[in-house]
Design an enzyme around this catalytic site. Structure first.
Site, PDB file in Angstrom:
ATOM      1  N   HIS A 119       0.765  -1.240   0.026  1.00 53.03           N
ATOM      2  CA  HIS A 119      -0.084  -0.019  -0.142  1.00 53.03           C
ATOM      3  C   HIS A 119       0.940   1.173  -0.012  1.00 53.03           C
ATOM      4  O   HIS A 119       0.367   2.218   0.026  1.00 53.03           O
ATOM      5  CB  HIS A 119      -1.044   0.030   1.116  1.00 53.03           C
ATOM      6  CG  HIS A 119      -1.974  -1.004   1.178  1.00 53.03           C
ATOM      7  ND1 HIS A 119      -2.786  -1.275   0.313  1.00 53.03           N
ATOM      8  CD2 HIS A 119      -2.335  -2.251   2.094  1.00 53.03           C
ATOM      9  CE1 HIS A 119      -3.494  -2.415   0.500  1.00 53.03           C
ATOM     10  NE2 HIS A 119      -3.304  -2.683   1.503  1.00 53.03           N
ATOM     11  N   ASP A 161      -3.377 -10.466  -2.509  1.00 53.69           N
ATOM     12  CA  ASP A 161      -4.020  -9.789  -1.370  1.00 53.69           C
ATOM     13  C   ASP A 161      -5.373  -9.421  -1.559  1.00 53.69           C
ATOM     14  O   ASP A 161      -5.565  -9.000  -2.755  1.00 53.69           O
ATOM     15  CB  ASP A 161      -3.152  -8.908  -0.810  1.00 53.69           C
ATOM     16  CG  ASP A 161      -3.287  -8.094   0.382  1.00 53.69           C
ATOM     17  OD1 ASP A 161      -2.474  -8.600   1.437  1.00 53.69           O
ATOM     18  OD2 ASP A 161      -4.232  -7.518   0.706  1.00 53.69           O
ATOM     19  N   HIS A 163      -6.521  -6.660  -0.860  1.00 52.27           N
ATOM     20  CA  HIS A 163      -6.859  -5.504  -0.774  1.00 52.27           C
ATOM     21  C   HIS A 163      -5.861  -4.994  -2.238  1.00 52.27           C
ATOM     22  O   HIS A 163      -4.940  -5.616  -2.557  1.00 52.27           O
ATOM     23  CB  HIS A 163      -6.361  -4.609   0.252  1.00 52.27           C
ATOM     24  CG  HIS A 163      -6.939  -4.837   1.199  1.00 52.27           C
ATOM     25  ND1 HIS A 163      -6.366  -5.844   2.218  1.00 52.27           N
ATOM     26  CD2 HIS A 163      -7.956  -4.349   2.273  1.00 52.27           C
ATOM     27  CE1 HIS A 163      -7.168  -5.990   3.482  1.00 52.27           C
ATOM     28  NE2 HIS A 163      -8.206  -5.131   3.205  1.00 52.27           N
ATOM     29  N   ASP A 250      -5.527 -12.681   3.227  1.00 50.52           N
ATOM     30  CA  ASP A 250      -6.482 -12.236   3.736  1.00 50.52           C
ATOM     31  C   ASP A 250      -7.905 -12.365   2.676  1.00 50.52           C
ATOM     32  O   ASP A 250      -8.848 -11.946   3.040  1.00 50.52           O
ATOM     33  CB  ASP A 250      -6.597 -10.691   4.173  1.00 50.52           C
ATOM     34  CG  ASP A 250      -5.835  -9.702   3.082  1.00 50.52           C
ATOM     35  OD1 ASP A 250      -5.567 -10.377   1.901  1.00 50.52           O
ATOM     36  OD2 ASP A 250      -5.432  -8.640   3.345  1.00 50.52           O
TER      37      ASP A 250
HETATM   38 ZN   LIG Z   1      -4.730  -7.151   2.644  1.00 56.50          ZN
END
Ligand SMILES: [Zn+2]
Length: 348
Positions: A119, A161, A163, A250
């Site tokens: 991120h 992931d 996200h 996740d």
């Molecule tokens: Zn994540």
């Protein structure tokens, strides 16, 4: 053969109180994979490479806050006195893994690191995200630059992931040497709010950014349709010398912070397909990103070790099925991604 890179310094990145991104995540992985693969330590001196991705101002800001004790730098992301060392060694683990793989000593590596990285952009928060999402340095992105400068002509980053890896996308958005592919939960429903289909890269990088935003409750069956219809054919056509995997666990249905519903069967499928690429590609380096259920982290990591060592293993979970209403939406997303990306790639 797969090897592991790890350092106890990762335990010294410690939250001030309760936090999902905590040291026991990697402890549970290390305990589980103990004895399954050789373990190496990270490269220690990484600043030369760190500064090829991150602004010097950002790196010195992080160094400054590390000296201040236990501090939140935004609503999600903390820094503790041990963070700067841990974060540099997280980068160093990826670099070590790349050395091992590019030299041919290993054909795959697993960097079991924290803090995570995908991120964070050049200068911290990426693409207008509200926070850095627990990330300090973009471990995978620094790895990609390192690999390019060590003779890997082209690098693919596969981000599984849950996200979107907004930092990684931002860093390579106009760079055609790095193909970024991400499957993630629909950004309208989860942090960081980016990763839409029409974000395809710009300038020379146009066509080298592939986002597959999946509706909440997407399960194994539909996710694998996206892998088979989009991800594998594009990687195959791109022909990278090295594949870096932003490995977040996740997206598993037992993870508490997202709404994707994968079982370990899909992770196993991803690992098998990547193993099969090794002969043609050169190597794969897995980099731990998110994943907040320690049982999933440890079982998923053992699965990775076994599959990359050509050992089949019983998976104690059924294949998850996407509900019809959600499935119709996933199919429409897949069609949209294919029609957008068909301009750049040969897709069915
Ligand atoms: Zn994540």
């Amino acid at each position: 053969m797969i090897g592991v890179i790890y350092d106890y310094a990762y335990l010294e990145h410690r939250p001030p109180g309760n936090h999902v991104e905590r040291p026991d995540r990697v402890v549970s992985i290390i305990k589980a994979v103990n004895g399954l693969a050789p373990v190496e330590r990270p490269i220690k001196d990484v600043d030369e490479w760190l500064l090829k991705v991150h602004d010097a101002d950002y790196v010195s800001k992080i160094d400054q806050v590390c000296s201040e004790g236990y501090v939140f730098i935004d609503a999600d992301t903390y820094v503790s006195p041990g963070t700067c060392r841990a974060a540099r060694l997280a980068v160093g683990a990826v670099l070590r893994g790349i050395d091992k793989v590019l030299s041919g000593e290993w054909n795959a590596a697993y960097a079991i690191v924290r803090p995570p990285g995908h991120h964070v952009g050049r200068n911290g928060k990426a693409l207008m995200a509200p926070t850095q999402g627990f990330c300090i340095f973009n471990n995978t992105a620094v790895g990609a630059v390192y690999a390019l400068e060590h003779g890997a002509g082209k690098v693919a980053i596969l981000d599984v992931d849950a996200h979107h890896g907004n930092g990684t996308q931002e860093i390579f958005y106009s760079d055609p040497r790095v193909l970024y592919l991400s499957l993630h939960q629909d950004p309208l429903t989860i942090y960081p709010g980016t990763g839409f289909i029409d974000e395809v890269g710009e300038g020379y990088g146009e066509g080298f950014n592939v986002n597959v935003p999946l509706p909440p409750f997407t399960a194994d069956d539909a996710y694998q349709v996206a892998l088979n219809g989009i991800v594998w054919p594009i990687i195959e056509e791109f022909k990278p010398r090295l594949i870096l995997v932003s490995l977040g666990f996740d997206a598993h249905e037992l993870d508490g912070i997202t709404n994707l519903r994968l079982s370990l069967n899909t992770y196993a499928e991803v690992f098998r397909r990547l193993r099969d690429f090794i002969g043609r590609v050169g190597g794969v380096v897995f980099v731990l990103e998110g994943g907040y259920n320690n049982d999933v982290l440890s079982r998923g990591s053992v699965l990775l070790m076994n599959i990359m060592s050509n050992k089949e293993m019983e998976i104690d979970e059924g294949i998850t099925r996407t509900e019809p209403r959600v499935l119709a939406r996933v199919n429409s997303v897949i069609r949209d991604v294919i029609s957008t990306q068909r301009v750049y790639w040969h897709l069915g």
